[in-house]
Design an enzyme around this catalytic site. Structure first.
Site, PDB file in Angstrom:
ATOM      1  N   ASP A  96      39.097  48.423  30.354  1.00  0.00           N
ATOM      2  CA  ASP A  96      39.338  49.937  30.396  1.00  0.00           C
ATOM      3  C   ASP A  96      40.275  50.267  29.489  1.00  0.00           C
ATOM      4  OD1 ASP A  96      37.388  49.733  32.465  1.00  0.00           O
ATOM      5  OD2 ASP A  96      38.316  50.709  33.814  1.00  0.00           O
ATOM      6  N   HIS A 241      42.336  45.482  31.175  1.00  0.00           N
ATOM      7  CA  HIS A 241      42.654  46.552  30.297  1.00  0.00           C
ATOM      8  C   HIS A 241      43.039  46.129  28.991  1.00  0.00           C
ATOM      9  CE1 HIS A 241      43.363  47.845  34.551  1.00  0.00           C
ATOM     10  NE2 HIS A 241      42.854  49.309  34.003  1.00  0.00           N
TER      11      HIS A 241
END
Length: 276
Positions: A96, A241
């Site tokens: 992400d 991430h």
């Protein structure tokens, strides 16, 4: 003392029991998709208040049966999909908040070395200046999803603001990748009715996660890798991430746990979907 391989086996069995009631979607490119939302996974309730300054919190989801959509349109769900169903030991890795030129290229390189496909939920404000990385993701067979423009807490926005966050990012993705995103993830996992409806209007399915590495807290490379390995199980969706802070630990952890997963027989792939 457990070996890392043994820990993977034990952790996988535990994760199956813990996440067995989560929603399903189809993994892999060759298997017909069948999304089936089910009972809620463990986690805080949907109404829990979040502080805008909190960068990443545990998943917040609302649950209920999906509303049937009109022919040819994306189903409007009341919960995000949380797991994948497929042949064998299928898992999905997701990243992400990127792309970030400091970390995303290293992640792409590691995935390429192992011939693995993953999902990248990008923020428009990051993507607009790094469209070359979006194009590289597409060329390598990865899935590029929509993670809003500026990573806001959607539950505090109006419908028009949510739509703008989604639309602007979808436009950047389409320009860079040749097609709009068909997957969406709400920042902080904070979903609401408007997010589900507007995402469906734009042709996107909502995807949550099963295993949170909490890498945004920079707990250490070994801790991140251990969370993935212990949570590994058929159907698991892993949240990591590639932007939003110092992601050097996430980059190095991927190098550790990815070969372990593959050696343990996991098929790391991306989901397919169909339109109702």
């Amino acid at each position: 003392m457990l070996t890392r391989r043994r820990a993977l086996t034990i952790g996988g069995a535990a994760a199956v029991g813990a996440a067995g009631t989560a929603a399903l979607l189809t993994g892999g490119q060759d298997t017909p998709p069948a999304a089936r939302p089910a009972a809620p996974a463990a986690g805080p309730p949907a109404h829990r208040a979040l502080k805008p300054s909190a960068y990443r919190l545990e998943p917040l989801t609302g649950y209920g049966p999906p509303r049937a959509a009109a022919h040819g349109r994306t189903l409007v769900r009341h919960e995000p999909l949380l797991r994948v169903s497929g042949r064998g030991r299928t898992m999905v890795l997701t990243f992400d908040d990127g792309p970030d030129p400091r970390y995303t290229p290293d992640i792409l390189r590691t995935l390429r070395e192992h011939d693995v496909r993953a999902m990248f939920f990008v923020c428009g404000e990051m993507a607009v200046d790094n469209t070359d990385l979006l194009a590289e993701m597409t060329e390598d067979g990865h899935v590029v999803g929509n993670h809003t423009w500026s990573h806001p807490l959607l539950t505090r926005l109006t419908r028009s603001e949510i739509r703008s966050q989604m639309e602007r990012t979808s436009e950047v993705v389409e320009d860079a990748c040749g097609e709009p995103p068909v997957w969406f993830r709400a920042p902080y996992g904070a979903w609401n009715r408007a997010a589900f409806q507007l995402g469906a209007d734009l042709g996107m399915e909502p995807l949550g996660w099963t295993v949170d590495t909490l890498d945004w807290m920079t707990p250490g490379v070994r801790t991140i890798a251990d969370r993935v390995e212990r949570g590994a199980a058929p159907g698991v969706v892993v949240l990591s991430h590639d932007a939003g802070g110092d992601r050097s630990q996430s980059v190095r952890a991927l190098r550790d746990y990815l070969p372990e997963l593959l050696d343990s027989g996991y098929d790391i792939t991306v989901p397919t979907r169909h339109y109702t």
